[in-house]
Design a protein around this motif. Structure first.
Motif, mmCIF file in Angstrom:
data_model
loop_
_atom_site.group_PDB
_atom_site.id
_atom_site.type_symbol
_atom_site.label_atom_id
_atom_site.label_comp_id
_atom_site.label_asym_id
_atom_site.label_seq_id
_atom_site.Cartn_x
_atom_site.Cartn_y
_atom_site.Cartn_z
ATOM 1 N N ASN A 28 42.122 15.229 25.707
ATOM 2 C CA ASN A 28 41.916 13.743 26.628
ATOM 3 C C ASN A 28 43.219 13.735 26.952
ATOM 4 O OD1 ASN A 28 39.608 12.920 26.237
ATOM 5 N ND2 ASN A 28 39.937 12.141 24.264
ATOM 6 N N THR A 29 44.904 14.184 26.338
ATOM 7 C CA THR A 29 45.401 13.917 27.067
ATOM 8 C C THR A 29 46.349 15.469 27.252
ATOM 9 O OG1 THR A 29 46.969 13.304 25.037
ATOM 10 C CG2 THR A 29 46.192 11.226 26.255
ATOM 11 N N GLY A 30 47.123 15.815 28.289
ATOM 12 C CA GLY A 30 48.385 16.772 28.599
ATOM 13 C C GLY A 30 49.073 16.433 27.413
ATOM 14 N N GLN A 31 50.571 17.483 27.965
ATOM 15 C CA GLN A 31 52.023 17.224 26.786
ATOM 16 C C GLN A 31 52.331 16.310 27.104
ATOM 17 O OE1 GLN A 31 53.530 20.897 27.587
ATOM 18 N NE2 GLN A 31 52.599 22.581 26.532
ATOM 19 N N ASN A 32 52.434 15.617 28.267
ATOM 20 C CA ASN A 32 52.831 14.287 28.305
ATOM 21 C C ASN A 32 52.461 13.285 28.666
ATOM 22 O OD1 ASN A 32 51.686 14.515 30.638
ATOM 23 N ND2 ASN A 32 53.262 14.733 32.010
#
Length: 244
Positions: A28-32
């Protein structure tokens, strides 16, 4: 034997289900921390913050949904850029559209930007924008004015060759809001924002910041008035000083 096979199949299916759910949640979310998926309806719209860039992979013809917050006194703008399928895989021109709805799912009119755009077969990207009217702190029930709360962004292709439906695409969406200034400041406020459970409250709150450029005009006017009063008193008290 049949019962054992049925139990084994059920366990395998349950394992696959939970494993798939975990993988989807992790993606659902990237590294940032920026969202990397979009919802497919109002109910599943992905929540993003103001000035946060969200990305999603989808297919041509799908409805992609996001939601973001906006408070009173702000003028929201939604922007979407779509990386289109390879030109060699497409069969003609297509029309893309970006719509913005308020927390009551009322479609809001765009005052600026290009929310609908036709792209040629050889185009590789398309960018759409929509700037809304200034969010009001309150409004009459029958009014369609934008109010504090969540706003939904919907991205889709509204016209194109049937053969192109289902082709992969990549979308980037961002929403921001600028302070409209004291010109639009007004009293009153809603008891609660419109459907704000899934989005974070704006930095200045749902009712907007207490500070506006109207304070500058108020203070400046008071200072100017005081100076004029002092000058007028001096002129009437000692007129001979000025007559010389």
């Amino acid at each position: 034997m049949r019962i054992r096979r049925a139990l084994t199949a059920s366990l395998l299916a349950a394992t696959a289900l939970f494993t798939g759910a975990g993988a989807a949640s992790a993606g659902n979310t990237g590294q940032n921390g920026d969202p990397t998926e979009a919802g497919t309806s109002f109910r599943t719209a992905t929540a993003i913050k103001q000035d946060q860039k969200a990305t999603a992979d989808g297919t041509t013809g799908d409805y992609l949904y996001w939601q973001f917050p906006a408070g009173a006194g702000q003028r929201p703008t939604a922007r979407a850029t779509v990386k289109l399928p390879e030109p060699a895989a497409r069969h003609g021109a297509a029309t893309w559209q970006l719509d913005v709805f308020d927390g009551l799912r009322r479609r809001q009119a765009c005052t600026e930007g290009e929310q609908t755009k036709k792209v040629a077969q050889q185009d590789t990207t398309v960018t759409l924008t929509c700037t809304l009217r200034v969010v009001r702190p309150y409004a009459e029930r029958w009014s369609g004015d934008p109010l504090p709360g969540a706003y939904y962004v919907r991205l889709t292709v509204v016209d194109g060759p049937d053969q192109d439906m289902g082709l992969p695409l990549h979308a980037e969406v961002e929403a921001n809001a600028e302070d409209a200034g004291g010109k639009y400041a007004e009293g009153g406020e809603l008891g609660a924002p419109l459907h704000a459970g899934a989005v974070a409250e704006p930095e200045d709150g749902w009712t907007g910041s207490w500070w506006s450029d109207r304070w500058l005009w108020t203070v400046g006017g008071a200072v100017l008035g005081a100076l004029l009063a002092i000058g007028g008193y001096t002129l009437t008290r000692h007129p001979h000083r000025f007559s010389r």
